[in-house]
Design a protein around this motif. Structure first.
Motif, short mmCIF file in Angstrom:
data_model
loop_
_atom_site.label_atom_id
_atom_site.label_comp_id
_atom_site.label_asym_id
_atom_site.label_seq_id
_atom_site.Cartn_x
_atom_site.Cartn_y
_atom_site.Cartn_z
N SER A 216 -25.02 -8.01 -7.11
CA SER A 216 -26.29 -8.72 -7.03
C SER A 216 -26.21 -9.87 -6.05
CB SER A 216 -26.68 -9.23 -8.43
OG SER A 216 -27.86 -10.01 -8.37
N ARG A 217 -25.08 -10.56 -6.05
CA ARG A 217 -24.91 -11.68 -5.12
C ARG A 217 -25.00 -11.22 -3.67
NH1 ARG A 217 -21.25 -13.23 -1.81
NH2 ARG A 217 -19.81 -11.58 -2.44
N VAL A 218 -24.43 -10.06 -3.38
CA VAL A 218 -24.46 -9.54 -2.01
C VAL A 218 -25.89 -9.19 -1.60
CG1 VAL A 218 -23.66 -7.68 -0.50
CG2 VAL A 218 -22.10 -8.70 -2.19
N LEU A 219 -26.63 -8.56 -2.50
CA LEU A 219 -28.02 -8.23 -2.20
C LEU A 219 -28.85 -9.49 -1.98
CD1 LEU A 219 -28.63 -5.27 -4.66
CD2 LEU A 219 -28.35 -5.15 -2.18
N SER A 220 -28.53 -10.54 -2.73
CA SER A 220 -29.23 -11.81 -2.52
C SER A 220 -28.93 -12.36 -1.13
CB SER A 220 -28.80 -12.83 -3.58
OG SER A 220 -29.23 -12.42 -4.86
N THR A 221 -27.70 -12.17 -0.66
CA THR A 221 -27.35 -12.60 0.70
C THR A 221 -28.10 -11.78 1.73
OG1 THR A 221 -25.14 -13.19 -0.10
CG2 THR A 221 -25.44 -13.05 2.27
N TYR A 222 -28.21 -10.47 1.50
CA TYR A 222 -29.02 -9.63 2.38
C TYR A 222 -30.45 -10.18 2.46
CZ TYR A 222 -25.98 -5.62 3.46
OH TYR A 222 -25.00 -4.80 3.97
N LEU A 223 -31.01 -10.52 1.31
CA LEU A 223 -32.39 -11.02 1.28
C LEU A 223 -32.51 -12.34 2.05
CD1 LEU A 223 -33.32 -10.28 -2.44
CD2 LEU A 223 -34.22 -9.15 -0.41
N TYR A 224 -31.52 -13.20 1.90
CA TYR A 224 -31.54 -14.47 2.61
C TYR A 224 -31.53 -14.24 4.12
CZ TYR A 224 -29.61 -18.56 4.96
OH TYR A 224 -29.38 -19.57 5.85
N VAL A 225 -30.63 -13.40 4.59
CA VAL A 225 -30.50 -13.17 6.03
C VAL A 225 -31.73 -12.47 6.59
CG1 VAL A 225 -29.14 -12.07 7.84
CG2 VAL A 225 -27.99 -13.11 5.89
N LEU A 226 -32.18 -11.42 5.91
CA LEU A 226 -33.36 -10.70 6.38
C LEU A 226 -34.59 -11.60 6.39
CD1 LEU A 226 -32.77 -7.32 4.55
CD2 LEU A 226 -32.57 -7.72 7.00
N GLY A 227 -34.60 -12.57 5.50
CA GLY A 227 -35.71 -13.51 5.47
C GLY A 227 -35.77 -14.41 6.70
#
Length: 764
Positions: free
Chosen positions: A246-257
């Motif tokens: 879940s932490r990794v997906l949150s990082t994906y969301l941060y970067v894509l944002g």
């Protein structure tokens, strides 16, 4: 809100927008997947993914209804997926290569990661496997076609849990198990992973290593603010059926944002693809939804113009409409409703936002909403009522009554606006009242104040200047009021100051203890400080004699303009106030009344005989209160301003009217003479609105004009005062003498007595 309910709302609205080409499985491909699903799941010992054959049933959640528009979207998506021409793994109709620019950035990022010593140490035991994975991850060709997207298993999961109602054609979605959607999503990921492993020939260990590498890539992109590599990484992640943390997906969301352009799909035959929304959907299929993922999904729906779908998504949250979501989640939906002119829906959402505890309405939101209602003509006297407004408590649901109700809502949460917000309001009213006599929009970048009075039938949405001495707005012929603290607020200030005295004493004693200078424990000193300020409060209430009408911050006045304490300057202040009809109390730290004391800079000051006489005279006239050591003098003069002085006033009103024969400053009494801005206390003492009301009502700033070099020339200096305000620095409505009401808004970028004014025409 369960994962399943969230996904049900999201997919029905996003499915035909996010990745249509990904959802467009051929009939052959769909039948192949159906056959695969009928195969038994392999032993848990062979794979690390959880296999759940039976799930313990829990109490059924409330039924959630899918709207007709959502059902239509889903039907269109299913039809599209079953009518697309056949695509197999070798068909050239879908590109087998990644976008060149994306892949080059991805390749550089992977190579950069693998060049780091700390990463190499982490993978040292798997160097052989790492080489295999590196070669596979850096291959610019897709391994499985057609591309597989998150909506594939979500759609199947949703259809497994839908059942038609017997009474109509509307679908109802129920969830018999709390984690059914998550379990089913993981099962589908397992099937996808098996297909990938069979196609590439890698082992489970190598598959896990690839997942770790793409997780490292997310952290790398977050540090370097690179977005492009994750577009390729996301497709490879889906292609291989990986499940990052879940932490990794949150990082994906941060970067894509960080990418504000919202990437288009690489194929010319598909609509815009919102990869950020895909990651959020993927996350919520596997893990518990978060405010961040829900916000991203809402914004994705809003970008596609589906305000109703976005609002329906929020309806499924467990603890009521909009639940614990905040302003950043709900406001985009409100803005879209306003942009589309769906004012009835906007008003309904606006009211829900206002009554949801964690949605904090700000000035920009209020101004944007009110401007939109004005633009579509609902403040006109001949407007039809807004549908459903009466049921929400807005009656009348049009015209000036509606305007007054909405700005009253705003005034409860907002104190002032910006110039841009004022312009937004002006534009909205100009569009909604094009045929009325409205002060024309100006071509300048700033709104210039109106100067001439306007007739009652003239509508006003412009800048005005209020007379600083009388509070009169000459343009509307209305008078602004001084809005003072209510009795309950005064009591709150009083009680809070006594509590603060205790807290500040503990803080100060702790600092002294750290330096080895404390003579008493913090608790003992705090009790003593609380007792002393309480005794001061009792003394003010029970003393006889004239009530104090001016409280002087003695240290602030004595230090003003000098690097030391000037008691002659303090005496000069007392004399001037008494000349103006005030009865003064000076609040002074006890150390400044001693024959000698240390200054802030560490130097010693010795008082002269005439200065000691000043102290004695003030004491003899009961005009000096000395604050004991270890106590903060600010607490005392602030408390004196809200004291009722019960015995000395004997119930008589000591406030000064605007027009008086003694040329005294009008307003509440007592006034506080200080230039202290109280930055250290304002947030601890009161909320912003109450603090403003207290300052406007009680604080008087001062200045000693000119410079003197000789101490004994101090008596020649003139004192000027900036009196307490005649009218309050907050949004307020007042009656115009010619009829109607005028609203005045303080504007942060303007002069203190300038306001943005709204007044509707009195013409019917």
């Amino acid at each position: 809100m369960t994962r399943f309910h969230l996904l049900s709302h999201v997919t029905t609205s996003l499915l035909c927008f996010c990745i249509p080409a990904v959802a467009a499985f051929s009939t052959t491909s769909f039948q192949t997947r159906q056959a695969e699903r009928q195969q038994p799941i392999k032993s848990q010992k062979q794979h690390s993914w959880p296999r759940v054959v039976q799930v313990k049933k829990r109490q059924r959640r409330p039924v959630h209804m899918m709207t007709e528009s959502h059902r239509r979207i889903e039907t269109q998506s299913i039809e599209a997926s079953t009518t697309t021409s056949s695509i197999n793994d070798t068909d050239a109709s879908e590109s087998s290569s990644f976008d060149e620019q994306d892949f080059n950035a991805y390749q550089r990022a992977i190579e950069d990661i693998l060049s780091k010593n700390n990463v190499l140490r982490e993978f040292k035991r798997d160097e052989k496997n790492l080489e295999i994975i590196k070669e596979l991850m850096l291959d610019d060709k897709r391994k499985l076609l057609p591309r597989w997207g998150v909506d594939a298993y979500i759609l199947a999961s949703q259809s497994r849990h839908q059942q038609p109602s017997s009474s109509n054609n509307t679908h109802f979605i129920t969830n018999n198990t709390e984690d059914a959607a998550s379990i089913y999503a993981r099962q589908q990921l397992e099937f996808r992973r098996e297909m990938y492993i069979n196609q590439t020939g890698i082992t489970m260990t190598q598959h896990k290593l690839a997942t770790t590498l793409l997780s490292q890539l997310a952290d790398h992109c977050a540090r370097t603010k690179q977005v492009r590599p994750l577009y390729v990484a996301w497709e490879k992640l889906l292609e291989a059926g990986m499940v990052p943390l879940s932490r990794v997906l949150s990082t994906y969301l941060y970067v894509l944002g960080l990418d504000e352009n919202h990437r288009d799909g690489n194929d010319s035959n598909i609509q815009k693809r919102d990869v950020t929304a895909e990651v959020a959907m993927f996350h919520d299929a596997i893990y518990e939804p978060t405010e961040k993922t829900i916000t991203l999904l809402v914004k994705s729906l809003v970008r596609r113009g589906d305000a109703a779908g976005a609002e329906a998504l929020l309806d499924g949250i467990d603890d009521g409409p909009l639940g614990d979501l905040r302003h950043r989640t709900t406001n985009p939906i409100l803005e879209l409703y306003c942009k589309k002119g769906e004012i009835a829906a906007a008003l309904r959402l606006y009211q829900r936002m206002r009554t949801t505890s964690r949605v904090k309405m700000d000035a920009e939101t209020y101004c944007g909403f009110i401007a939109s209602v004005a633009e579509f003509g609902y403040f006109r006297p001949d407007s039809p009522p807004i549908d459903g407004a009466v049921e929400l408590g807005y009656n009348p649901a049009f015209g000036s009554g509606l305007l007054d109700a909405l700005i009253t809502d705003m005034a409860k949460d907002v104190l002032d606006i910006s110039e841009d917000m004022a312009k937004s309001l002006q534009r909205g009213f100009a569009k909604g009242f094009e045929d009325k006599r409205l002060i024309a929009l100006k071509d300048t970048n700033r709104l210039e104040p109106l100067t001439l009075p306007c007739k009652p039938q003239t509508m006003i949405a412009d800048r005005v200047t209020v007379d600083i001495d009388t509070g009169i707005c000459a343009v509307t012929n209305s008078t602004l009021r001084l809005i003072v603290l209510e009795d309950q607020e005064r009591s709150h200030v009083h009680d809070t100051l006594i509590q603060m005295a205790r807290v500040k004493s503990i803080e100060y004693t702790s600092k002294l203890a750290a330096k080895g200078r404390a003579h008493h424990s913090a608790a003992e000193q705090a009790e003593q400080a609380t007792q002393i300020i309480s005794e001061f409060s009792d003394w003010l209430d029970h003393r006889d004699g004239k009530p104090y009408t001016a409280i002087v911050d003695g240290a602030n006045v004595a230090y003003f303009g000098w690097g030391k304490v000037q008691l002659r300057q303090l005496q000069r202040m007392v004399d001037e106030l008494e000349k103006q009809g005030e009865h003064t109390l000076v609040v002074m730290p006890e150390k400044y009344t001693r024959p000698k004391f240390y200054l802030r800079a560490g130097a010693m000051q010795v008082l002269r005989d005439d200065e000691l006489e000043i102290i004695e005279r003030l004491k003899a006239k009961d005009q000096l209160y000395t604050v004991p050591p270890m106590c903060l003098d600010d607490m005392y003069w602030m408390l004196a301003s809200v004291s009722n002085q019960v015995n000395s006033t004997k119930g008589i009103d000591i406030n000064v009217p605007k027009i008086n024969n003694n040329s005294r400053f009008p307003g509440l009494r007592p006034i506080c003479i200080t230039n202290d801005r109280m930055r250290d206390h304002r947030l601890e003492l009161l909320d912003e609105r109450s603090f403003r009301r207290w300052c406007c009502s009680h604080i008087v700033n001062y200045n000693f004009t000119g410079q003197v070099d000789n101490y004994y020339d101090e008596d020649t200096r003139e004192i000027t005062f900036h009196a307490a305000d005649v009218f309050s620095d907050e949004i307020q409505c007042n009656e115009c003498l010619g009829g109607g009401n005028a609203w005045h808004f303080p504007v942060r970028d303007w002069a203190a007595n300038d306001r943005f004014c709204l007044r509707l025409s009195t013409e019917k």
